[in-house]
Design a protein around this motif. Structure first.
Motif, PDB file in Angstrom:
ATOM      1  N   GLY A  83       0.789  -1.210   0.000  1.00 28.12           N
ATOM      2  CA  GLY A  83       0.000   0.000   0.000  1.00 28.12           C
ATOM      3  C   GLY A  83       0.829   1.272   0.000  1.00 28.12           C
ATOM      4  N   PRO A  84       0.153   2.420   0.198  1.00 30.19           N
ATOM      5  CA  PRO A  84       0.800   3.725   0.029  1.00 30.19           C
ATOM      6  C   PRO A  84       1.685   4.126   1.204  1.00 30.19           C
ATOM      7  CG  PRO A  84      -1.486   4.003   0.671  1.00 30.19           C
ATOM      8  CD  PRO A  84      -1.296   2.539   0.447  1.00 30.19           C
ATOM      9  N   LEU A  85       2.554   5.089   0.943  1.00 27.87           N
ATOM     10  CA  LEU A  85       3.408   5.653   1.978  1.00 27.87           C
ATOM     11  C   LEU A  85       2.577   6.491   2.943  1.00 27.87           C
ATOM     12  CD1 LEU A  85       5.368   4.978  -0.433  1.00 27.87           C
ATOM     13  CD2 LEU A  85       6.727   6.956   0.285  1.00 27.87           C
ATOM     14  N   SER A  86       3.168   6.699   4.118  1.00 30.08           N
ATOM     15  CA  SER A  86       2.580   7.612   5.095  1.00 30.08           C
ATOM     16  C   SER A  86       3.723   8.141   5.962  1.00 30.08           C
ATOM     17  CB  SER A  86       1.522   6.896   5.947  1.00 30.08           C
ATOM     18  OG  SER A  86       0.872   7.800   6.827  1.00 30.08           O
ATOM     19  N   THR A  87       3.366   8.879   7.014  1.00 29.63           N
ATOM     20  CA  THR A  87       4.365   9.334   7.979  1.00 29.63           C
ATOM     21  C   THR A  87       3.985   8.827   9.362  1.00 29.63           C
ATOM     22  OG1 THR A  87       3.241  11.414   8.562  1.00 29.63           O
ATOM     23  CG2 THR A  87       4.723  11.450   6.634  1.00 29.63           C
ATOM     24  N   PHE A  88       4.985   8.749  10.231  1.00 29.00           N
ATOM     25  CA  PHE A  88       4.695   8.310  11.597  1.00 29.00           C
ATOM     26  C   PHE A  88       3.768   9.294  12.295  1.00 29.00           C
ATOM     27  CE2 PHE A  88       9.026   5.955  11.770  1.00 29.00           C
ATOM     28  CZ  PHE A  88       8.476   4.873  11.108  1.00 29.00           C
ATOM     29  N   GLY A  89       3.940  10.588  12.024  1.00 27.10           N
ATOM     30  CA  GLY A  89       3.078  11.578  12.646  1.00 27.10           C
ATOM     31  C   GLY A  89       1.624  11.410  12.264  1.00 27.10           C
ATOM     32  N   THR A  90       1.384  11.141  10.981  1.00 30.43           N
ATOM     33  CA  THR A  90       0.013  10.919  10.524  1.00 30.43           C
ATOM     34  C   THR A  90      -0.595   9.719  11.228  1.00 30.43           C
ATOM     35  OG1 THR A  90       0.456  11.890   8.354  1.00 30.43           O
ATOM     36  CG2 THR A  90      -1.417  10.383   8.524  1.00 30.43           C
ATOM     37  N   GLU A  91       0.163   8.649  11.338  1.00 31.45           N
ATOM     38  CA  GLU A  91      -0.377   7.439  11.969  1.00 31.45           C
ATOM     39  C   GLU A  91      -0.580   7.641  13.469  1.00 31.45           C
ATOM     40  OE1 GLU A  91      -1.492   5.120   9.865  1.00 31.45           O
ATOM     41  OE2 GLU A  91      -0.735   6.574   8.416  1.00 31.45           O
ATOM     42  N   ARG A  92       0.278   8.417  14.095  1.00 30.31           N
ATOM     43  CA  ARG A  92       0.092   8.698  15.523  1.00 30.31           C
ATOM     44  C   ARG A  92      -1.207   9.455  15.768  1.00 30.31           C
ATOM     45  NH1 ARG A  92       5.442  10.582  18.711  1.00 30.31           N
ATOM     46  NH2 ARG A  92       3.940  10.339  20.397  1.00 30.31           N
ATOM     47  N   ARG A  93      -1.620  10.249  14.781  1.00 31.04           N
ATOM     48  CA  ARG A  93      -2.851  11.027  14.928  1.00 31.04           C
ATOM     49  C   ARG A  93      -4.093  10.252  14.505  1.00 31.04           C
ATOM     50  NH1 ARG A  93       0.490  14.756  12.444  1.00 31.04           N
ATOM     51  NH2 ARG A  93      -0.613  14.481  10.462  1.00 31.04           N
ATOM     52  N   THR A  94      -3.979   9.412  13.489  1.00 29.74           N
ATOM     53  CA  THR A  94      -5.183   8.896  12.825  1.00 29.74           C
ATOM     54  C   THR A  94      -5.321   7.383  12.777  1.00 29.74           C
ATOM     55  OG1 THR A  94      -4.126   8.864  10.632  1.00 29.74           O
ATOM     56  CG2 THR A  94      -5.157  10.938  11.323  1.00 29.74           C
ATOM     57  N   ASN A  95      -4.253   6.643  13.015  1.00 28.21           N
ATOM     58  CA  ASN A  95      -4.327   5.181  12.852  1.00 28.21           C
ATOM     59  C   ASN A  95      -5.181   4.588  13.978  1.00 28.21           C
ATOM     60  OD1 ASN A  95      -3.547   2.296  13.072  1.00 28.21           O
ATOM     61  ND2 ASN A  95      -2.093   2.820  11.458  1.00 28.21           N
ATOM     62  N   PRO A  96      -6.285   3.889  13.649  1.00 23.05           N
ATOM     63  CA  PRO A  96      -7.197   3.430  14.696  1.00 23.05           C
ATOM     64  C   PRO A  96      -6.625   2.345  15.602  1.00 23.05           C
ATOM     65  CG  PRO A  96      -7.834   2.530  12.555  1.00 23.05           C
ATOM     66  CD  PRO A  96      -6.757   3.533  12.290  1.00 23.05           C
ATOM     67  N   PHE A  97      -5.479   1.798  15.251  1.00 21.92           N
ATOM     68  CA  PHE A  97      -4.870   0.750  16.072  1.00 21.92           C
ATOM     69  C   PHE A  97      -3.808   1.284  17.026  1.00 21.92           C
ATOM     70  CE2 PHE A  97      -6.405  -1.236  12.211  1.00 21.92           C
ATOM     71  CZ  PHE A  97      -7.096  -2.351  12.691  1.00 21.92           C
ATOM     72  N   VAL A  98      -3.119   2.354  16.626  1.00 23.07           N
ATOM     73  CA  VAL A  98      -1.964   2.805  17.439  1.00 23.07           C
ATOM     74  C   VAL A  98      -1.926   4.319  17.638  1.00 23.07           C
ATOM     75  CG1 VAL A  98      -0.442   0.844  17.001  1.00 23.07           C
ATOM     76  CG2 VAL A  98      -0.572   2.690  15.310  1.00 23.07           C
ATOM     77  N   ALA A  99      -2.995   5.026  17.334  1.00 21.49           N
ATOM     78  CA  ALA A  99      -3.002   6.481  17.526  1.00 21.49           C
ATOM     79  C   ALA A  99      -2.800   6.821  19.016  1.00 21.49           C
ATOM     80  CB  ALA A  99      -4.314   7.076  17.034  1.00 21.49           C
ATOM     81  N   ASP A 100      -2.137   7.933  19.255  1.00 21.44           N
ATOM     82  CA  ASP A 100      -1.844   8.325  20.631  1.00 21.44           C
ATOM     83  C   ASP A 100      -3.105   8.468  21.486  1.00 21.44           C
ATOM     84  OD1 ASP A 100       0.844   8.355  20.099  1.00 21.44           O
ATOM     85  OD2 ASP A 100       1.003  10.544  19.906  1.00 21.44           O
ATOM     86  N   ASP A 101      -4.199   8.917  20.890  1.00 20.27           N
ATOM     87  CA  ASP A 101      -5.434   9.099  21.649  1.00 20.27           C
ATOM     88  C   ASP A 101      -5.923   7.821  22.294  1.00 20.27           C
ATOM     89  OD1 ASP A 101      -5.426  11.746  21.020  1.00 20.27           O
ATOM     90  OD2 ASP A 101      -7.049  11.637  19.534  1.00 20.27           O
ATOM     91  N   MET A 102      -5.599   6.690  21.676  1.00 17.62           N
ATOM     92  CA  MET A 102      -6.056   5.409  22.212  1.00 17.62           C
ATOM     93  C   MET A 102      -5.303   5.019  23.491  1.00 17.62           C
ATOM     94  SD  MET A 102      -6.557   3.100  18.819  1.00 17.62           S
ATOM     95  CE  MET A 102      -7.199   1.783  19.861  1.00 17.62           C
ATOM     96  N   PHE A 103      -4.154   5.664  23.724  1.00 15.48           N
ATOM     97  CA  PHE A 103      -3.330   5.279  24.851  1.00 15.48           C
ATOM     98  C   PHE A 103      -3.188   6.411  25.865  1.00 15.48           C
ATOM     99  CE2 PHE A 103      -2.247   2.718  21.245  1.00 15.48           C
ATOM    100  CZ  PHE A 103      -2.102   1.441  21.771  1.00 15.48           C
ATOM    101  N   ALA A 104      -4.024   7.444  25.679  1.00 15.12           N
ATOM    102  CA  ALA A 104      -3.953   8.596  26.595  1.00 15.12           C
ATOM    103  C   ALA A 104      -4.452   8.201  27.986  1.00 15.12           C
ATOM    104  CB  ALA A 104      -4.789   9.730  26.033  1.00 15.12           C
TER     105      ALA A 104
END
Length: 216
Positions: free
Chosen positions: A195-216
């Motif tokens: 699949g496509p490229l992304s950035t770690f920052g984008t995934e930290r904000r939006t990835n439903p499995f590992v986004a920072d909000d899920m671990f706040a």
């Protein structure tokens, strides 16, 4: 930057094989040559690259099945993954038959990699991070000056690697992503295994499995 990269999806699994080279010397490496060797070599030849080595993130069929044959064809070494993926590499010939891949030769990497190692590609240094979870021996390659990471099947745009395959573990995978990928920097662009490229920052904000909000 001297580092250049080209992504070539290969095999019926459309796995992202990455060709990496130093633009100044036109020498380089190929990461995860899972198949379609003629296509890979055509791309290498069209750009005018001399391949010096093969890098493997892990031992799954679509990432590693053609590595042994390519190494023999060109007389170049294979570096990676971590030795905990030996059981997967040993199973490649049988896996190829099972999934209808071309016959592939058995091989043992010339160098197993550990967390904190470095690999040299035509004078360019890549840091190695051991990131188990998808497989026990999965590693990623990070070129700090270019802020580019080759992460295999650890992380994807909007998703993470499967953990339902032999010796996969979901909690270990999440710990690898958050503990060994995120510290590399939000501005790091990564090449996933599919699949496509992304950035770690984008995934930290939006990835439903590992986004920072899920671990706040």
């Amino acid at each position: 930057m001297s580092l250049k990269a080209a992504i070539l999806p290969v095999t019926p699994f459309q796995q992202n094989c990455t060709i990496l080279w130093n633009e100044e010397t036109m020498h380089g490496a190929v990461s995860d040559p899972g198949g379609d060797l003629d296509r890979i070599m055509q791309s290498v030849d069209e750009v005018g690259i001399t391949l010096d080595k093969i890098l493997l993130t892990h031992g799954h069929l679509d990432h590693a099945s053609a590595a042994g044959d390519l190494a023999k064809r060109l007389g170049i070494p294979i570096e990676g993954p971590h030795r905990d993926d030996l059981f997967l590499i040993e199973a490649l010939p049988a896996q190829a038959k099972q999934y209808g891949f071309p016959d592939c030769g058995a091989f043992v990497p010339d160098r197993w990699l550990e967390n904190g190692d470095t690999v040299e590609v035509a004078g360019l240094t890549f840091d190695v991070r051991h990131c188990p979870g998808h497989t026990p021996g999965h590693v990623i390659f990070f070129h700090a000056p270019s802020k580019l990471a080759i992460v295999g099947d650890v992380l994807f745009q909007g998703s993470v690697g499967r953990t339902d395959l032999p010796r996969g573990d979901y909690n270990t995978l999440v710990a690898s992503i958050r503990g060994r990928l995120w510290p590399l920097g939000d501005d790091v662009t990564f090449v996933p295994g599919h699949g496509p490229l992304s950035t770690f920052g984008t995934e930290r904000r939006t990835n439903p499995f590992v986004a920072d909000d899920m671990f706040a």
